[in-house]
Design an enzyme around this catalytic site. Structure first.
Site, short mmCIF file in Angstrom:
data_model
loop_
_atom_site.label_atom_id
_atom_site.label_comp_id
_atom_site.label_asym_id
_atom_site.label_seq_id
_atom_site.Cartn_x
_atom_site.Cartn_y
_atom_site.Cartn_z
N ASP A 188 -5.98 -7.78 -3.50
CA ASP A 188 -5.79 -6.57 -2.69
C ASP A 188 -6.68 -6.61 -1.45
O ASP A 188 -7.14 -7.68 -1.04
CB ASP A 188 -6.05 -5.32 -3.56
N HIS A 249 -6.64 0.81 0.38
CA HIS A 249 -5.58 0.40 -0.56
C HIS A 249 -6.16 -0.17 -1.86
O HIS A 249 -5.78 0.24 -2.96
CB HIS A 249 -4.70 -0.63 0.15
N SER A 571 3.08 0.05 -4.47
CA SER A 571 1.68 -0.38 -4.62
C SER A 571 0.94 0.48 -5.62
O SER A 571 0.00 0.03 -6.25
CB SER A 571 0.95 -0.24 -3.27
#
Ligand SMILES: *[C@@H]1O[C@H](CO)[C@@H](O)[C@H](O)[C@H]1NC(C)=O
Ligand SMILES: *[C@@H]1O[C@H](CO)[C@@H](O)[C@H](O)[C@H]1NC(C)=O
Ligand SMILES: *[C@@H]1O[C@H](CO)[C@@H](O)[C@H](O)[C@H]1NC(C)=O
Ligand SMILES: *[C@@H]1O[C@H](CO)[C@@H](O)[C@H](O)[C@H]1NC(C)=O
Ligand SMILES: *[C@@H]1O[C@H](CO)[C@@H](O)[C@H](O)[C@H]1NC(C)=O
Ligand SMILES: *[C@@H]1O[C@H](CO)[C@@H](O)[C@H](O)[C@H]1NC(C)=O
Ligand SMILES: *[C@@H]1O[C@H](CO)[C@@H](O)[C@H](O)[C@H]1NC(C)=O
Ligand SMILES: *[C@@H]1O[C@H](CO)[C@@H](O)[C@H](O)[C@H]1NC(C)=O
Length: 788
Positions: A188, A249, A571
Site C-alpha cells: 500500500d 490510503h 480498496s
C-alpha cells in the site's frame, strides 16, 4: 524533447485519469483504475491536439519519444529462466545471475545504479534501469523470457465488525482469539505508525517465523505493527527510507484489516463509535509500494518478494491495473508466488463499475473483492420549495446552517452535464447566495463544492449520474452539501425547470443505523465480471463493506484530534476480507489459502437485511457478476462443513488449458512446465468454489466435476439442492447425496448442464447455485451460465 515528453505524459495521465467510473476519475489517488469515463471537452481537445502533435512528428521520432531512448534510462522488468544445473543458494548467487543478463554497456558503466530490484520469490527476474537499445539487446539474450517497460498501477481507493456480526466476548472473535498470531501484510501507500489503531495492547510478540523488519526510526513499530518497509526507493539506498503514508490510503486499509479498538472515533463528528479492525489482535506489516501518483510494478513485485520472505500469512492488495493476461499481470504473478507458499492473497476488484468486464485482479489464486454498502447512513436531506424532500449523504454536517429556503440554481450548459469543475462557474454571476445543483461527473465532489463556494454559492446539491444510481458517498465537503441519487436529481431538476421561483435548502440529520435497510447493496463503482482473462472462473469472488467506511487517517480532518476518515472504494472492502481471512487462519492454522477462500465463498449471504436478494446501485437484484458468491458472513465462514481444497500444483494443468505458450506459463509459474506430460484442463474444471460454464452455439451438454473435503463432523451426510435457473438449461447433480465417515475425507460430484434444444436464451447469462445441505451446514456453490 523535454516539452514533447511532458506533453505525452500529460496526455497519458489525462487518458488514465479520465477512463472509468466518472466519480473516481480524479480520485485516482485512492480510488483506482478507471476505464469508462466519458472524455470531458478539455480532454478531447488535449487528445486531438496530442494526436495532431504525434502525427506531425515522424514515426521514428514518435517511437523515440515514447520509449525514451539513447541517453535516458528507464526501468524495465526482466524475466529470466534460471539454469537448472545450478543451485542458487543465496540472494547473492541470484543477484549475480541476474547481473549476468545486464548488457555490457550497462555492466561496465556503473552497474550499481542499474539494478533496481532483484527478485527472489515474486518473479524469476529483476528490475533494472536500461536504455531502449539495451532493453532490446537484453531481450535477445539466451534465457530471457520477457522484457517489460515499467508500468504504474493505482490504488483502488466503525461499524463494520458489528454489521458483519462480530461482537466482543462471543462467536468468531472469541473463537479465533481476534486473529492472534496471524500476520497480515499490506502492499500500500505506507502507514502512519503513531496512529492509535496501531496500539499493541494485548498483542503478543510476533511468531518465531517472522523475519521482517521495521524501517521507522525509534519505537514506532511494536507488537501490532511489526514490519514496515518502503520499496519506492532503490534497494541500494544507503539509508532505509521510512515508509510513511503520504496519502492516508495505507493507514485506512491497515486499520480496517487489523486495527486495535479505539474508543470515540469519528470523522467530522460523524460515524461515532469504537473503531476496530476485523482482526484486532493480528499483526500488521506494511510494504510501501505506492506514492501519490501510483504504484510502480517493480515496487509492487519487490513488496510481494519481501512479504513472502518475511513470512506473512495474509496479503492485502488494494490496488490494480486494467485486465491483462496473467503472464503480463504483475499482481497475478506476485500473488501466484505467495499462494504457492501458503499465503492467502486478497485483492480489490477495482472501481470501474457498474460496467461489465471492468475487473482487475481476476486470477483464480486471488480472492477478488467487490464493494457493498453497510447499514449506516450519514444523512442529509434536500428540501425543495414545493415541500418535496430527498435523502442523501454528506460527511460534513455543519450545526450552524440555518435550513431556510434559498434560491435554487442549476447552471446547466447546453444540455451537457455540469459537474462544477474547477473554474467552470467563473463567468456566472448568478451563483452568489444560492443553493447550486451540480452533476456528479469527473470532478471530485469536494472540488465541485469548492468551486461553488468560490463563486459565492451557499450550498450544493450533488446529483448522481444514471450509472451511479442510488449509491451515495458521504464526502468531507467544504460547504453545506448533500449527494442524492440519480432519481432524486431528476426530480430536483424537473422542479428547477418548472417552478417560477425555485427554492431549496439542506437539512442535516447526522449518523443513522438503519436496521431494516437494503444493505448490503453493491456500490455503483464496484467492478463487475465476467472475467476477461479466464471466462470459466467467476469473478468477483465476494463482496464486502466498501462504501463510506470509517478507519484510521494520518491527519485530522478538522480542528479535533480525531484521526479517522470516511472513504469508499473496493480498496476498503479488500482489507475487510483480509482481516476475516486472518480470523479463519487463526482458528484453522493448517488450512490452505484455497480452503479459506472456499469457506468464505460457500457461506456467503445472498440476502440483504430486509431478507430480499442483494440489490445493486439500481435497487434491482444484483447479478452474479456483481456479487460473486455474495456478501461475506464471517461467523458462518469459520465453520463451512465442506471445502474445495486445491493444492498449489492444481493451477498448473489449469494454466496449461488456459495458455498455449509454455514460455508464458513459465513466466507465471517460475519454472519450466511441460503441459503434454502434466496434462491440461479447461478453466471451468478447476476445483473452484463457484462454477461457470459457457455454451457455444453448437454445444448442448457440459459436465463439470468438483471435489469437496469434509472439515465438519466426521460422520456427515449432505444432500444437493439446486436453485432453479431462469434459462433453457437443466441441471443434474450426481450423486445426489455425499456421505462422509471421517474428517478430511473427500468426495467428488458431477454436474451435468443440458441446454434445451431449439429454445433461445432470453438473456446471454443465467445464474443459480448448488447447495449441499446437512443437518448443520449449508455449502453453497454459485453457478453462472453463459450462452455464446
Ligand atoms: C545506489 O544508487 C545510487 C543512484 O541510484 C548511486 O549513486 C549509489 O552509488 C548507489 N550506492 C551503492 C551503495 O551502490
Ligand atoms: C533516525 O534517527 C537518527 C537519530 O535520531 C537520525 O540521525 C536519522 O537521520 C534518522 N533517520 C531517519 C530515516 O529518519
Ligand atoms: C455486458 O454489457 C453488454 C453491453 O452493454 C450487455 O449486452 C451484456 O448483457 C452485459 N453482460 C452482463 C453480464 O451484464
Ligand atoms: C478551526 O480553527 C480555525 C483557527 O483556530 C478556525 O478559524 C476555524 O473556524 C476552525 N474550524 C472549525 C471547523 O472549527
Ligand atoms: C511465447 O511467449 C514468449 C514469452 O512471452 C514470447 O516471447 C514468444 O514469442 C511466444 N511464442 C509464441 C509462439 O507465441
Ligand atoms: C514433454 O513431455 C512429453 C511426454 O512426457 C515428452 O514426450 C516431451 O519430450 C516433453 N517435452 C519436453 C520439451 O521436455
Ligand atoms: C446430453 O444429455 C442428455 C440428457 O442427460 C442426454 O440424453 C444426451 O445423450 C446428452 N448428449 C450428449 C451429446 O452427450
Ligand atoms: C485434517 O487435515 C489437517 C490438515 O489439512 C490436519 O491438520 C488434521 O489433523 C486432519 N485431521 C484428521 C482428523 O485427520
Amino acid at each position: 524533447m523535454r516539452t514533447m515528453h511532458f506533453f505525452i505524459l500529460l496526455l497519458l495521465y489525462t487518458i488514465d485519469t479520465e477512463l472509468g467510473n466518472k466519480r473516481y476519475c480524479f480520485f485516482f489517488k485512492f480510488e483506482m483504475e478507471d476505464q469508462k469515463c466519458k472524455l470531458s471537452p478539455t480532454t478531447s481537445i488535449i487528445l486531438i491536439l496530442g494526436i495532431i502533435y504525434i502525427l506531425s512528428i515522424s514515426p521514428a521520432n514518435a517511437a523515440m519519444a515514447v520509449a525514451d531512448t539513447r541517453s535516458s534510462l528507464s526501468t524495465y522488468i526482466i524475466q529470466v529462466r534460471k539454469p537448472t544445473d545450478k543451485h542458487f543458494a543465496t540472494v547473492e548467487d541470484l543477484d549475480s545471475l541476474y547481473r549476468s543478463f545486464l548488457p555490457t554497456t550497462a555492466a561496465s558503466s556503473n552497474q550499481e545504479q542499474r539494478m533496481v530490484h532483484s527478485y527472489q520469490h515474486a518473479l524469476s527476474g529483476f528490475a533494472a534501469k536500461l536504455t531502449a537499445e539495451e532493453a532490446k539487446a537484453v531481450q535477445e539474450k539466451d534465457g530471457v523470457l520477457q522484457v517489460h517497460p515499467e508500468e504504474v498501477l493505482s490504488l483502488h481507493t466503525t461499524r463494520t465488525p458489528d454489521f458483519l456480526g462480530l461482537h466482543q466476548g462471543v462467536g468468531l472473535w472469541k473463537d479465533s482469539n481476534f486473529g492472534k498470531g496471524v500476520i497480515i501484510g499490506l502492499l500500500d501507500s505506507g502507514v502512519f505508525p503513531d496512529h492509535p489503531s496501531f496500539n499493541d495492547e494485548g498483542v503478543p510478540p510476533p511468531p518465531a517465523k517472522w523475519k521482517g523488519r521495521c524501517d521507522f526510526n525509534g519505537t514506532s513499530c511494536n507488537n501490532k505493527l511489526i514490519g514496515a518497509r518502503s520499496f519506492i526507493n532503490p534497494i541500494n539506498a544507503t539509508q532505509a527510507v521510512p515508509p510513511y503514508d503520504d496519502t492516508g490510503h495505507g493507514t485506512h486499509t491497515s486499520s480496517t484489516a487489523a486495527g486495535a479498538f479505539v474508543r470515540d472515533a469519528s470523522a467530522l463528528g460523524n460515524a461515532k463509535g469504537t473503531a476496530v479492525g476485523m482482526a484486532p489482535l493480528a499483526h500488521l506489516a506494511m510494504y510501501k509500494v505506492c506514492v501519490d501518483d501510483g504504484c510502480p510494478a517493480s515496487s509492487i513485485l519487490a513488496g510481494f518478494d519481501a512479504a513472502i520472505e518475511d513470512g506473512v500469512d495474509v496479503l492485502s492488495v488494494s490496488l490494480g491495473g486494467n485486465s491483462k493476461p496473467f503472464f503480463k499481470d504483475w499482481i497475478a504473478q506476485g500473488a501466484f508466488a505467495a499462494t504457492q507458499k501458503g499465503i492467502f492473497v486478497s485483492c480489490s476488484a477495482g472501481n470501474s463499475g457498474p460496467y461489465n468486464t471492468s475487473l482487475s485482479n481476476e486470477a483464480p489464486w486471488i480472492l477478488t473483492v467487490g464493494a457493498s454498502s453497510i447499514d449506516r447512513s450519514i444523512e442529509a436531506t434536500a428540501r425543495l420549495g414545493n415541500g418535496l424532500e430527498f435523502d442523501g449523504e454528506t460527511l460534513y454536517q455543519p450545526h450552524n446552517f440555518h435550513p431556510a429556503l434559498l434560491p435554487l440554481i442549476y447552471p446547466e450548459i447546453d444540455d451537457r452535464i455540469q459537474d462544477c469543475a474547477k473554474g467552470s462557474l467563473r463567468f456566472r454571476s448568478d451563483i452568489r447566495g444560492k443553493v447550486v445543483v451540480c452533476d456528479l461527473g469527473s470532478t471530485e465532489p469536494v472540488v465541485a463544492g469548492q468551486e461553488v463556494k468560490d463563486r459565492g454559492g451557499v450550498a450544493m446539491i450533488l446529483v448522481n449520474g444514471l450509472t451511479d444510481g442510488y449509491t451515495t458517498l458521504a464526502d468531507a465537503h467544504v460547504l453545506p452539501a448533500v449527494e442524492v441519487s440519480y432519481v432524486a436529481g431528476r426530480e430536483i431538476k424537473r422542479y428547477f425547470n418548472t417552478a417560477s421561483t425555485p427554492m431549496a435548502t439542506i437539512l442535516f440529520k447526522g449518523t443513522h443505523i438503519i436496521r431494516r435497510s437494503v444493505a448490503p447493496a453493491v456500490a455503483s463503482f464496484s467492478s463487475r465480471g465476467p472475467n476477461r482473462q479466464s471466462p470459466g472462473i467467476l469473478k468477483p469472488d465476494i463482496i464486502g463493506p466498501g462504501l463510506n467506511i470509517l478507519a484510521g487517517w494520518p491527519f485530522p480532518l478538522d480542528n479535533s484530534t480525531n484521526l479517522f476518515n470516511v472513504i469508499s472504494g473496493t480498496s476498503m472492502s479488500c482489507p475487510h476480507l483480509s482481516g476475516v481471512a486472518a480470523l479463519l487462519k487463526s482458528t484453522h492454522p493448517n488450512w490452505s489459502p484455497e480452503a479459506i477462500k472456499s469457506a468464505i465463498m460457500t457461506t456467503a449471504t445472498t440476502f440483504n437485511m430486509e431478507g430480499r436478494p442483494i440489490v445493486d446501485e439500481t435497487l434491482h437484484p444484483a447479478d452474479i457478476f456483481a456479487t460473486g458468491a455474495g456478501h461475506i458472513n464471517p461467523s458462518k465462514a469459520v465453520d463451512p462443513g465442506l471445502v474445495y481444497d486445491d493444492g498449489p500444483q492444481d493451477y498448473i494443468p489449469y494454466l496449461c488449458g488456459l495458455i498455449s505458450n509454455e514460455s508464458q506459463i513459465e513466466v507465471i509459474v517460475k519454472k519450466k512446465v511441460n503441459c503434454s506430460s502434466i496434462g491440461s484442463i479447461p478453466d471451468y474444471q478447476l476445483n473452484y468454489p463457484s462454477i461457470t460454464v459457457s455454451f457455444k452455439p453448437s454445444v448442448t451438454n457440459v459436465s463439470v466435476t468438483r471435489t469437496v473435503k469434509n472439515v465438519g463432523p466426521a460422520k456427515s451426510r449432505y444432500q444437493s439442492v439446486v436453485d432453479p435457473i431462469k434459462g433453457p438449461v437443466s441441471i443434474g447433480v450426481y450423486p445426489r447425496e455425499l456421505v462422509f465417515t471421517e474428517a478430511n475425507q473427500t468426495a467428488s460430484y458431477r454436474v451435468d448442464f443440458t441446454r434445451e434444444v431449439d429454445s433461445k436464451a432470453p438473456s446471454p447469462y443465467a445464474q443459480g447455485a448448488i447447495t449441499w445441505v446437512s443437518a448443520r451446514h449449508s455449502v453453497r456453490t454459485p453457478i453462472a451460465i453463459v450462452f455464446e
